[in-house]
Design a protein around this motif. Structure first.
Motif, PDB file in Angstrom:
ATOM      1  N   THR A   1       0.888  -1.190   0.059  1.00 60.00           N
ATOM      2  CA  THR A   1      -0.289  -0.114   0.040  1.00 60.00           C
ATOM      3  C   THR A   1       0.942   1.324  -0.025  1.00 60.00           C
ATOM      4  O   THR A   1       0.490   2.153  -0.482  1.00 60.00           O
ATOM      5  N   GLU A   2       2.062   1.406   0.344  1.00 59.11           N
ATOM      6  CA  GLU A   2       2.754   2.400   0.457  1.00 59.11           C
ATOM      7  C   GLU A   2       4.108   2.427  -0.338  1.00 59.11           C
ATOM      8  O   GLU A   2       5.089   3.189  -0.390  1.00 59.11           O
ATOM      9  N   GLY A   3       4.564   1.230  -1.113  1.00 60.73           N
ATOM     10  CA  GLY A   3       5.490   1.185  -2.010  1.00 60.73           C
ATOM     11  C   GLY A   3       5.900  -0.108  -2.619  1.00 60.73           C
ATOM     12  O   GLY A   3       4.788  -0.930  -2.796  1.00 60.73           O
ATOM     13  N   VAL A   4       6.873  -0.401  -3.097  1.00 56.11           N
ATOM     14  CA  VAL A   4       7.009  -1.395  -4.136  1.00 56.11           C
ATOM     15  C   VAL A   4       8.532  -1.814  -3.951  1.00 56.11           C
ATOM     16  O   VAL A   4       9.373  -1.151  -3.923  1.00 56.11           O
ATOM     17  N   ILE A   5       8.820  -3.443  -4.055  1.00 53.95           N
ATOM     18  CA  ILE A   5       9.969  -3.890  -4.094  1.00 53.95           C
ATOM     19  C   ILE A   5      10.173  -4.436  -5.355  1.00 53.95           C
ATOM     20  O   ILE A   5       9.266  -5.267  -5.882  1.00 53.95           O
ATOM     21  N   THR A   6      11.397  -4.293  -5.784  1.00 51.97           N
ATOM     22  CA  THR A   6      11.597  -4.689  -7.305  1.00 51.97           C
ATOM     23  C   THR A   6      12.837  -5.746  -7.031  1.00 51.97           C
ATOM     24  O   THR A   6      13.740  -5.414  -6.686  1.00 51.97           O
ATOM     25  N   VAL A   7      12.610  -7.197  -7.461  1.00 55.46           N
ATOM     26  CA  VAL A   7      13.885  -7.687  -7.438  1.00 55.46           C
ATOM     27  C   VAL A   7      14.096  -8.096  -8.930  1.00 55.46           C
ATOM     28  O   VAL A   7      13.479  -9.025  -9.685  1.00 55.46           O
ATOM     29  N   PRO A   8      15.369  -7.369  -9.542  1.00 56.16           N
ATOM     30  CA  PRO A   8      15.583  -7.649 -10.863  1.00 56.16           C
ATOM     31  C   PRO A   8      16.014  -9.078 -11.398  1.00 56.16           C
ATOM     32  O   PRO A   8      16.500  -9.877 -10.450  1.00 56.16           O
ATOM     33  N   PHE A   9      16.299  -9.244 -12.422  1.00 57.20           N
ATOM     34  CA  PHE A   9      17.172 -10.456 -13.282  1.00 57.20           C
ATOM     35  C   PHE A   9      18.374 -10.645 -12.232  1.00 57.20           C
ATOM     36  O   PHE A   9      18.991  -9.821 -12.124  1.00 57.20           O
ATOM     37  N   PRO A  10      18.626 -11.832 -12.110  1.00 52.74           N
ATOM     38  CA  PRO A  10      17.969 -12.923 -12.050  1.00 52.74           C
ATOM     39  C   PRO A  10      17.120 -12.996 -10.769  1.00 52.74           C
ATOM     40  O   PRO A  10      17.805 -13.510  -9.637  1.00 52.74           O
ATOM     41  N   PHE A  11      15.671 -13.128 -10.631  1.00 55.61           N
ATOM     42  CA  PHE A  11      15.313 -12.853  -9.177  1.00 55.61           C
ATOM     43  C   PHE A  11      15.279 -14.246  -8.656  1.00 55.61           C
ATOM     44  O   PHE A  11      15.103 -14.154  -7.298  1.00 55.61           O
ATOM     45  N   TRP A  12      15.465 -15.350  -9.355  1.00 59.85           N
ATOM     46  CA  TRP A  12      15.567 -16.506  -8.647  1.00 59.85           C
ATOM     47  C   TRP A  12      16.650 -17.123  -7.862  1.00 59.85           C
ATOM     48  O   TRP A  12      16.587 -17.928  -6.905  1.00 59.85           O
ATOM     49  N   CYS A  13      17.503 -16.237  -8.066  1.00 61.10           N
ATOM     50  CA  CYS A  13      18.998 -16.270  -7.233  1.00 61.10           C
ATOM     51  C   CYS A  13      19.366 -14.951  -7.047  1.00 61.10           C
ATOM     52  O   CYS A  13      20.584 -14.412  -7.631  1.00 61.10           O
ATOM     53  N   PRO A  14      18.735 -14.232  -5.971  1.00 63.78           N
ATOM     54  CA  PRO A  14      18.879 -12.928  -6.071  1.00 63.78           C
ATOM     55  C   PRO A  14      20.160 -12.330  -5.199  1.00 63.78           C
ATOM     56  O   PRO A  14      20.434 -12.841  -4.135  1.00 63.78           O
ATOM     57  N   THR A  15      20.696 -11.227  -5.836  1.00 56.05           N
ATOM     58  CA  THR A  15      21.831 -10.598  -5.179  1.00 56.05           C
ATOM     59  C   THR A  15      21.409  -9.166  -4.719  1.00 56.05           C
ATOM     60  O   THR A  15      22.260  -8.476  -4.175  1.00 56.05           O
ATOM     61  N   LYS A  16      20.292  -8.568  -5.025  1.00 58.16           N
ATOM     62  CA  LYS A  16      19.987  -7.371  -5.114  1.00 58.16           C
ATOM     63  C   LYS A  16      18.270  -7.103  -5.269  1.00 58.16           C
ATOM     64  O   LYS A  16      17.780  -7.986  -5.835  1.00 58.16           O
ATOM     65  N   PHE A  17      17.859  -6.054  -4.406  1.00 59.29           N
ATOM     66  CA  PHE A  17      16.625  -5.725  -4.676  1.00 59.29           C
ATOM     67  C   PHE A  17      16.597  -4.221  -4.325  1.00 59.29           C
ATOM     68  O   PHE A  17      17.313  -3.646  -3.918  1.00 59.29           O
ATOM     69  N   THR A  18      15.375  -3.557  -5.014  1.00 62.78           N
ATOM     70  CA  THR A  18      15.360  -2.023  -4.503  1.00 62.78           C
ATOM     71  C   THR A  18      13.939  -2.079  -3.921  1.00 62.78           C
ATOM     72  O   THR A  18      13.013  -2.647  -4.173  1.00 62.78           O
ATOM     73  N   VAL A  19      13.830  -1.056  -3.052  1.00 67.24           N
ATOM     74  CA  VAL A  19      12.632  -0.629  -2.422  1.00 67.24           C
ATOM     75  C   VAL A  19      12.182   0.911  -2.687  1.00 67.24           C
ATOM     76  O   VAL A  19      13.148   1.789  -2.549  1.00 67.24           O
ATOM     77  N   GLN A  20      11.114   1.219  -3.089  1.00 69.22           N
ATOM     78  CA  GLN A  20      10.609   2.759  -3.524  1.00 69.22           C
ATOM     79  C   GLN A  20       9.245   2.487  -2.777  1.00 69.22           C
ATOM     80  O   GLN A  20       8.456   2.044  -2.918  1.00 69.22           O
ATOM     81  N   ARG A  21       9.428   3.843  -1.897  1.00 69.55           N
ATOM     82  CA  ARG A  21       7.956   4.112  -1.371  1.00 69.55           C
ATOM     83  C   ARG A  21       7.375   4.916  -1.839  1.00 69.55           C
ATOM     84  O   ARG A  21       7.912   5.922  -2.679  1.00 69.55           O
ATOM     85  N   MET A  22       6.050   5.086  -2.031  1.00 75.80           N
ATOM     86  CA  MET A  22       5.431   5.983  -2.600  1.00 75.80           C
ATOM     87  C   MET A  22       4.045   6.342  -1.886  1.00 75.80           C
ATOM     88  O   MET A  22       3.194   5.639  -1.734  1.00 75.80           O
ATOM     89  N   THR A  23       3.975   7.467  -1.001  1.00 78.18           N
ATOM     90  CA  THR A  23       2.779   7.637  -0.238  1.00 78.18           C
ATOM     91  C   THR A  23       2.431   9.063  -0.665  1.00 78.18           C
ATOM     92  O   THR A  23       2.930   9.991  -1.295  1.00 78.18           O
ATOM     93  N   GLY A  24       1.198   9.594  -0.327  1.00 86.59           N
ATOM     94  CA  GLY A  24       0.549  10.524  -0.329  1.00 86.59           C
ATOM     95  C   GLY A  24      -0.443  10.826  -1.427  1.00 86.59           C
ATOM     96  O   GLY A  24      -0.122  10.170  -2.454  1.00 86.59           O
ATOM     97  N   LEU A  25      -1.569  11.446  -1.165  1.00 90.91           N
ATOM     98  CA  LEU A  25      -2.566  11.407  -2.351  1.00 90.91           C
ATOM     99  C   LEU A  25      -1.985  12.094  -3.665  1.00 90.91           C
ATOM    100  O   LEU A  25      -1.324  13.252  -3.681  1.00 90.91           O
ATOM    101  N   GLY A  26      -2.435  11.698  -4.792  1.00 91.11           N
ATOM    102  CA  GLY A  26      -2.092  12.245  -6.041  1.00 91.11           C
ATOM    103  C   GLY A  26      -0.629  12.017  -6.446  1.00 91.11           C
ATOM    104  O   GLY A  26      -0.311  12.558  -7.500  1.00 91.11           O
ATOM    105  N   SER A  27       0.279  11.493  -5.735  1.00 88.37           N
ATOM    106  CA  SER A  27       1.413  11.598  -6.261  1.00 88.37           C
ATOM    107  C   SER A  27       1.725  10.714  -7.403  1.00 88.37           C
ATOM    108  O   SER A  27       1.193   9.535  -7.484  1.00 88.37           O
ATOM    109  N   GLN A  28       2.488  11.335  -8.329  1.00 80.69           N
ATOM    110  CA  GLN A  28       2.605  10.282  -9.558  1.00 80.69           C
ATOM    111  C   GLN A  28       4.225  10.153  -9.697  1.00 80.69           C
ATOM    112  O   GLN A  28       4.636   9.568 -10.592  1.00 80.69           O
ATOM    113  N   THR A  29       5.022  10.417  -8.692  1.00 78.64           N
ATOM    114  CA  THR A  29       6.300  10.000  -8.703  1.00 78.64           C
ATOM    115  C   THR A  29       6.592   9.123  -7.756  1.00 78.64           C
ATOM    116  O   THR A  29       5.724   8.668  -6.833  1.00 78.64           O
ATOM    117  N   TRP A  30       7.715   8.525  -7.637  1.00 82.15           N
ATOM    118  CA  TRP A  30       8.497   7.717  -6.869  1.00 82.15           C
ATOM    119  C   TRP A  30       9.235   8.389  -5.731  1.00 82.15           C
ATOM    120  O   TRP A  30       9.720   9.364  -5.999  1.00 82.15           O
TER     121      TRP A  30
END
Lengths: 348, 348
Positions: free
Chosen positions: A249-278
């Motif tokens: 509800t407040e953000g997104v986690i992305t596990v990039p290629f190769p997600f099945w043996c991951p060494t990295k992920f990113t977290v981006q929060r997005m809160t606030g009404l009407g926000s169109q940015t990350w």
């Protein structure tokens, strides 16, 4: 056997050596043996192949003294604690049963079975025998996967609402089942994102079948409890991004290629009404175990996480891994089975 | 009127001025008027609001002389060539009909209607009247979208097999329908990826409904002809990556955030058996029109592509845009309708 077991007890400073047998001599067996050879208190004692020649070739390559010319002979080798079953997927159920019946603990390469009933039979056999069994969905043991759950638990992305995973590559269409070869990683990822909560229902499937009856490209939409939803795409026909995503509800986690043996992920929060940015992108990175070798698959060094977990469980007398219990394993297999139940029938 | 029309004929060097009326004075009307004010041979002649005060405020801000205190008065203003309908979505059908009945060409902000039947009624009315009508799914007019089709046509990613698009943001849940507000962009993207080929069937839907009966988070899996498959996720409850992907037999196109008004996409080829890596990433970038203003929405400068297309069509006497025909528009609305048909009923 008793003498071996006694000589191999843990002491406070020296953990018991775990003695491995390798059943099958293909590319993944090769990567896994390279990793085992790098681990402390771990010994690859024997290899088994369908032929003496195959066993000898593999044994020469990896410095394994005992080479069995049949899988049955390997399974019967009382020097072994555990067998790594690395044959083609379609053989896994039979090969696992062979090893368990012989009294061996088993790590079985994915996919362990064509569906949940067959998987349950193997898990039940291991339990009855009091033997350790692990379905080798190695993703589960990567530090990034645990860290990802920590991020979820921290509330940083709010309440998890949806997740998706995609794993397609353009090899093997027709030779294997996409959902069993790569889809299983997607199903595991969704299950992990939703904290091992079993799904309500597979809500839709689009399966492109090979003329031989095997699925070559599959999309599935899965409804989980509390209004959550997962989607997966797997393919042996064409590439896909091979990334995975968890939305909250407040953000997104992305596990990039190769997600099945991951060494990295990113977290981006997005809160606030009407926000169109990350929000700012927070990057989590994890180095692979420092193991060198001539690997066939990407990030194969990470097989060490899984191998160490097997060693740890066997030393501790566990018959399943708390990180991937038989219940969680069955839950993944049930997702796969529910998807396969919706495949169209291919006319032969 | 005749005098105005005569004075406004194209000459070889000076295209006819297109005279716009703005119906509605919200945030998107503001962004669009900023853009119109920057275009050559384009004039914002009048604005209409529900109140004189609203019309005056908007008129003052954008230098619009004629301010109508009702939508009816704006629609009846014979000085106008075209009306931009920018009221809340639920009013769009009625407001479009008002303008068409009054003889105005219309650009209607998305979504133009709650479903395909209502959209068809509006398109039929425009055709009967011989008037231009465009559903303002502005994505369609971005140079990146045309370039993306060129990449597909070039065969660089082989045969397109699947596509997905995701558009969620955490504003407005309960006030609007997710599938109409953001899902329509996803549906348009899938349709574009599959060359406007209408889908076979919506294969599965998971819809989370607000207690007031509106959909707040929707996932859908859609089967297209020739074994292709599209999936979309839209939400007004929580953020999603807001990216879109097209997979082909030999590679993948990724359109990053914000995919619905894209200035960039990447192409990665992956061919060869057993390959687990990507090819080199090829990046395609497009600059936005050089328009400055106090915009409410991301990449609103790109509204100029849509506005110029309307100008071009009206100057050319067209009643639909070849870039987004009424048939393509209906196809998008039919996807939306098929998804909505599978929504659960919310008990009131």
């Amino acid at each position: 056997m008793a003498a071996v077991a006694e000589a191999n007890l843990d002491t406070p400073n020296v953990p018991r050596i775990i003695r491995w047998g390798i059943l099958g001599t293909g590319t993944i067996a090769s990567d896994f043996t390279t990793v085992l050879n790098s681990l402390p208190n771990t010994e690859v004692v024997a290899v088994g192949s369908r032929s003496q020649e195959g066993a000898d070739r593999f044994g020469d390559k990896f410095g394994i003294t005992v080479r069995h010319a049949s899988y049955e002979a390997l399974a019967a080798d009382n020097r072994l604690d555990v067998v790594y079953v690395a044959t083609p997927s379609l053989r896994h159920v039979g090969d696992c049963e062979l090893c368990l019946q012989a009294g061996r603990h088993v790590l079985c390469e994915k996919s362990m079975a064509p569906g949940a009933p067959e998987a349950k039979a193997v898990l039940d056999l291991a339990r009855t025998k009091g033997l350790f069994f692990l379905h080798g969905v190695w993703s589960r043991f990567f530090p990034a996967m645990a860290a990802l759950r920590d991020v979820i638990a921290s509330g940083k992305i709010g309440t998890v609402t949806s997740a998706s995973a995609s794993f397609g590559q353009n090899d093997g269409a027709g030779a294997c089942s996409a959902v069993l070869e790569t889809g299983i990683y997607c199903a595991q990822f969704l299950q992990w994102a939703f904290e091992d909560d079993p799904p309500d229902a597979v809500q839709g499937v689009v399966a492109n079948m090979h003329e031989n009856g095997l699925d070559q490209h599959v999309n599935a939409l899965i409804r989980f409890p509390k209004g959550r939803v997962g989607d997966l795409e797997c393919s042996l026909r064409n590439p896909t991004p091979r990334a995975a995503i968890i939305c909250g509800t407040e953000g997104v986690i992305t596990v990039p290629f190769p997600f099945w043996c991951p060494t990295k992920f990113t977290v981006q929060r997005m809160t606030g009404l009407g926000s169109q940015t990350w929000g700012e992108e927070e990057v989590f990175e994890f180095s692979l175990p420092d193991i060198s070798g001539d690997f066939n698959f990407i990030n194969s060094q990470g097989l060490a996480y899984e191998a160490e977990e097997v060693n740890r469980c066997i030393r501790g007398g566990l018959i399943e891994s708390p990180q991937f219990t038989s219940s969680a394993c069955l839950s993944v297999m049930e997702i796969i089975t529910s998807i396969r139940d919706q495949f169209p029938v291919v006319e032969s």
